[in-house]
Design an enzyme around this catalytic site. Structure first.
Site, PDB file in Angstrom:
ATOM      1  N   TRP A 147      -4.031  -4.995   5.459  1.00 52.19           N
ATOM      2  CA  TRP A 147      -3.438  -4.968   6.805  1.00 52.19           C
ATOM      3  C   TRP A 147      -2.124  -4.190   6.847  1.00 52.19           C
ATOM      4  CZ3 TRP A 147       1.239  -6.923   5.906  1.00 52.19           C
ATOM      5  CH2 TRP A 147       1.365  -7.876   4.890  1.00 52.19           C
ATOM      6  N   ASN A 148      -1.501  -3.915   5.700  1.00 49.83           N
ATOM      7  CA  ASN A 148      -0.150  -3.324   5.779  1.00 49.83           C
ATOM      8  C   ASN A 148      -0.171  -1.842   6.164  1.00 49.83           C
ATOM      9  OD1 ASN A 148      -1.163  -2.639   3.254  1.00 49.83           O
ATOM     10  ND2 ASN A 148       0.811  -2.746   2.233  1.00 49.83           N
ATOM     11  N   LYS A 171     -14.783  -2.595   4.798  1.00 55.36           N
ATOM     12  CA  LYS A 171     -14.412  -3.871   5.427  1.00 55.36           C
ATOM     13  C   LYS A 171     -12.912  -3.830   5.664  1.00 55.36           C
ATOM     14  CE  LYS A 171     -12.802  -7.684   3.940  1.00 55.36           C
ATOM     15  NZ  LYS A 171     -11.803  -7.986   4.970  1.00 55.36           N
ATOM     16  N   PRO A 172     -12.474  -3.743   6.944  1.00 52.91           N
ATOM     17  CA  PRO A 172     -11.032  -3.695   7.195  1.00 52.91           C
ATOM     18  C   PRO A 172     -10.449  -5.103   7.112  1.00 52.91           C
ATOM     19  CG  PRO A 172     -12.216  -3.698   9.276  1.00 52.91           C
ATOM     20  CD  PRO A 172     -13.273  -3.738   8.188  1.00 52.91           C
ATOM     21  N   ALA A 173      -9.130  -5.188   7.007  1.00 51.85           N
ATOM     22  CA  ALA A 173      -8.477  -6.506   6.989  1.00 51.85           C
ATOM     23  C   ALA A 173      -8.742  -7.205   8.317  1.00 51.85           C
ATOM     24  CB  ALA A 173      -6.980  -6.311   6.791  1.00 51.85           C
ATOM     25  N   GLY A 225      -5.195  -4.135  -2.397  1.00 51.55           N
ATOM     26  CA  GLY A 225      -4.819  -5.501  -2.050  1.00 51.55           C
ATOM     27  C   GLY A 225      -4.182  -6.190  -3.238  1.00 51.55           C
ATOM     28  N   SER A 226      -4.295  -7.514  -3.269  1.00 56.53           N
ATOM     29  CA  SER A 226      -3.575  -8.267  -4.302  1.00 56.53           C
ATOM     30  C   SER A 226      -4.249  -8.150  -5.669  1.00 56.53           C
ATOM     31  CB  SER A 226      -3.498  -9.744  -3.909  1.00 56.53           C
ATOM     32  OG  SER A 226      -4.779 -10.315  -4.019  1.00 56.53           O
ATOM     33  N   GLU A 247      -6.142  -0.596  -6.303  1.00 60.14           N
ATOM     34  CA  GLU A 247      -4.711  -0.364  -6.042  1.00 60.14           C
ATOM     35  C   GLU A 247      -4.138  -1.722  -5.692  1.00 60.14           C
ATOM     36  OE1 GLU A 247      -1.555  -0.231  -4.157  1.00 60.14           O
ATOM     37  OE2 GLU A 247      -2.390   1.138  -2.659  1.00 60.14           O
ATOM     38  N   LEU A 248      -3.435  -2.313  -6.660  1.00 59.62           N
ATOM     39  CA  LEU A 248      -3.087  -3.738  -6.556  1.00 59.62           C
ATOM     40  C   LEU A 248      -1.581  -3.940  -6.379  1.00 59.62           C
ATOM     41  CD1 LEU A 248      -5.592  -4.848  -9.358  1.00 59.62           C
ATOM     42  CD2 LEU A 248      -6.002  -4.606  -6.899  1.00 59.62           C
ATOM     43  N   CYS A 281       3.178  -1.933  -1.080  1.00 57.30           N
ATOM     44  CA  CYS A 281       2.998  -2.167  -2.524  1.00 57.30           C
ATOM     45  C   CYS A 281       4.027  -1.398  -3.348  1.00 57.30           C
ATOM     46  CB  CYS A 281       1.614  -1.730  -2.962  1.00 57.30           C
ATOM     47  SG  CYS A 281       0.335  -2.641  -2.155  1.00 57.30           S
ATOM     48  N   GLU A 378       6.103 -10.358  -6.209  1.00 55.68           N
ATOM     49  CA  GLU A 378       6.102  -9.308  -5.177  1.00 55.68           C
ATOM     50  C   GLU A 378       6.542  -9.973  -3.871  1.00 55.68           C
ATOM     51  OE1 GLU A 378       2.270  -7.465  -4.379  1.00 55.68           O
ATOM     52  OE2 GLU A 378       3.282  -5.579  -3.973  1.00 55.68           O
ATOM     53  N   GLU A 455      -5.514   7.893  -5.788  1.00 59.57           N
ATOM     54  CA  GLU A 455      -5.868   8.277  -4.421  1.00 59.57           C
ATOM     55  C   GLU A 455      -4.983   9.430  -3.990  1.00 59.57           C
ATOM     56  OE1 GLU A 455      -7.846   4.507  -2.404  1.00 59.57           O
ATOM     57  OE2 GLU A 455      -5.685   4.287  -2.487  1.00 59.57           O
TER      58      GLU A 455
HETATM   59  C1  SIN Z   1       0.403   0.357  -0.051  1.00 62.15           C
HETATM   60  O1  SIN Z   1       1.322  -0.378   0.243  1.00 62.15           O
HETATM   61  O2  SIN Z   1      -0.618  -0.095  -0.551  1.00 62.15           O
HETATM   62  C2  SIN Z   1       0.420   1.851   0.193  1.00 62.15           C
HETATM   63  C3  SIN Z   1       1.734   2.388   0.479  1.00 62.15           C
HETATM   64  C4  SIN Z   1       1.767   3.888   0.587  1.00 62.15           C
HETATM   65  O3  SIN Z   1       0.741   4.567   0.623  1.00 62.15           O
HETATM   66  O4  SIN Z   1       2.876   4.402   0.621  1.00 62.15           O
END
Ligand code: SIN
Length: 475
Positions: A147-148, A171-173, A225-226, A247-248, A281, A378, A455
């Site tokens: 969702w972020n 699948k979106p948040a 996500g987490s 990507e955690l 993240c 975190e 990515e």
């Molecule tokens: C993320 O928080 O997972 C991605 C942040 C970003 O692409 O800068």
């Protein structure tokens, strides 16, 4: 429909009895959307797999042209996409506009990379034989997105998947499905075949995870996500040895040496720590500041934090918004309270933070020590914990003393020290004298428990391609 931005949502996306999407700034319902159950998700995956053969047989230029048309439509509808994102996530409108630009850039980039998926001719080991490699699409892919960054985390997976010739189901948040669905609508308008790319909100997240991890037609899963959920996906996907990109979580250190340009460090700290109200993240999660500049840094950071305007994302388009939920706001407040009990103190905060809604004030916290939870969990909120250090070796040791390894930042004018930290920090990404490292042209990703896979950049395309080696004999 109440808000004009909702025009990007097709009627079939909506369902009065479906998932309620609310704005975390005021708890107001934005709309209700349709979700898919297990059997429907299975059907979506199977249709995606059927669609990929025709898509994969198109030339790279044909795929590239469709992606480019999608990018153009995203630019044309950027304001409506940003408004939807602000309504569903609370993100200030200027940041939402920035995310639409960032997200669209991945589609543009991979429309270009689609045409550069070169194989190789390898100098032979034996006369009469020749060796080549082909790069081929991995097949049907699935993505689970957070969702972020409700839009950019989709485009940086769907862009390379489609460029490579794969199909992809997302699948979106559940908290932020609106901009994701609008994105699907624009993709289909641009000519992406309907079944090839689907955004499918799930009745139950665990069911979507289960279908993606166990359906034999899904050959790759990409998850942002987490770390906790990433480990579950990894374990479940092991049954069919699926390819993964994970990507955690992160615990980014932001290190400032006595010889650093302090104004530049404060600028970087504001961008890195308070972007998206700290819900990123790669956010600076802990500030390690050398004794000689500690007080000056804290004083200048406080001044900037006190000037932040906190409020809902539409009326405060360039301020700081709410957290994603009340639960998250109290989780962050508990971390701060616990640190204060252990001896930390609030050095600065912003005035006039709304009392209603999922808001948490931005805070600078001094006197933080490495044994406090706030120094190693975190935070995912707008808190800047400051830890003092004396020697370079101490900073390196504290920075690396974490199971996470996503992003790290270091501010120093010493060229040799810049190299020592670029090489010595156990992270997938290092910002030197800069707090904003995310771009479609660079490989984004972590090491250790922050995951694996990259990515963006040319590496992002390789995540969706298999290398096939062919030997031709009898020549
Ligand atoms: C993320 O928080 O997972 C991605 C942040 C970003 O692409 O800068």
């Amino acid at each position: 429909m109440a808000d004009p931005a909702l025009h990007l949502l097709r009627p079939e996306y909506l369902d009065q009895g479906g998932l309620k999407v609310t704005n975390p700034a005021d708890g107001r319902e934005v709309t209700t959307i349709r979700r898919y159950n297990r059997a429907e998700l299975v059907e979506i995956v199977e249709r995606a797999d059927a669609a990929r053969h025709e898509w994969g047989a198109r030339t790279a230029k044909e795929r590239s042209d469709v992606l480019r048309a999608w990018y153009d439509l995203m630019c044309e509808h950027a304001e409506a996409l940003a408004m939807l994102m602000t309504l569903e996530s609370g993100k200030p409108l200027d940041e939402a506009r920035g995310e639409v630009k960032y997200g669209a850039a991945f589609i543009e980039w991979f429309s270009e990379e689609a045409r550069r998926a070169y194989g190789e001719v390898i100098p032979t080991h034996a006369s009469g034989k020749r060796i080549i490699t082909l790069r081929q699409p991995v097949g049907t892919c699935a993505a689970i997105t957070p969702w972020n960054f409700p839009l950019a985390m989709i485009t940086r997976k769907a862009g390379p998947a489609l460029a490579a010739g794969c199909s992809i189901v997302v699948k979106p948040a559940e908290l932020t499905p609106l901009s994701a669905l609008a994105l699907e609508n624009l993709a289909h308008q641009a000519g992406v075949p309907h079944d090839l790319f689907r955004v499918a909100p799930a009745v139950r997240s665990s069911e979507a995870g289960d279908v993606f991890c166990t359906h034999p037609l899904v050959r790759k899963i990409s998850f942002t996500g987490s770390t906790q959920v990433g480990k579950l996906i990894m374990a479940q996907a092991a049954g069919q040895v699926k390819r993964l990109s994970l990507e955690l979580g992160g615990n980014a250190p932001f290190i400032i040496f006595d010889d650093a340009d302090i104004d530049r460090a404060v600028e970087g700290a504001m961008a890195s720590r308070f972007r998206n109200a700290g819900q990123t993240c790669v956010c600076a999660n802990r500030f390690l500041v050398q004794t000689g500049v500690h007080d000056a840094f804290v004083e200048r950071l406080n001044a900037r934090v006190e000037a932040l305007r906190v409020g809902d994302g539409i009326n405060h388009p360039s301020g700081m918004g709410p957290l994603i939920s009340d639960k998250d706001a109290s989780r962050v407040a508990d971390l701060v309270k616990q640190a204060e009990i252990q001896g930390a103190s609030k050095a600065g905060t912003a005035p006039d933070v709304p009392e209603q809604g999922a808001f948490h004030p931005p805070v600078v916290l001094t006197g933080v020590t490495t044994d406090m939870a706030i120094a190693h969990e975190e935070i995912f909120g707008p808190v800047a914990p400051v830890i003092r250090f004396t020697h370079e070796s101490e900073a390196m040791q504290i920075a690396n003393d974490t199971p996470f390894g996503l992003a790290a930042y270091v501010y120093t004018a010493d060229f040799a020290r810049q190299w020592r930290f670029m090489e010595g920090l156990e992270y997938g990404m290092v910002g030197v004298n800069d707090g904003l490292i995310s771009t479609e042209v660079a490989p984004f990703g972590g090491v250790k428990e922050s995951g694996f896979g990259r990515e963006g950049s040319s590496h992002g395309l390789s995540e969706y391609m298999n290398i096939k080696y062919c030997l031709i004999g009898g020549l």
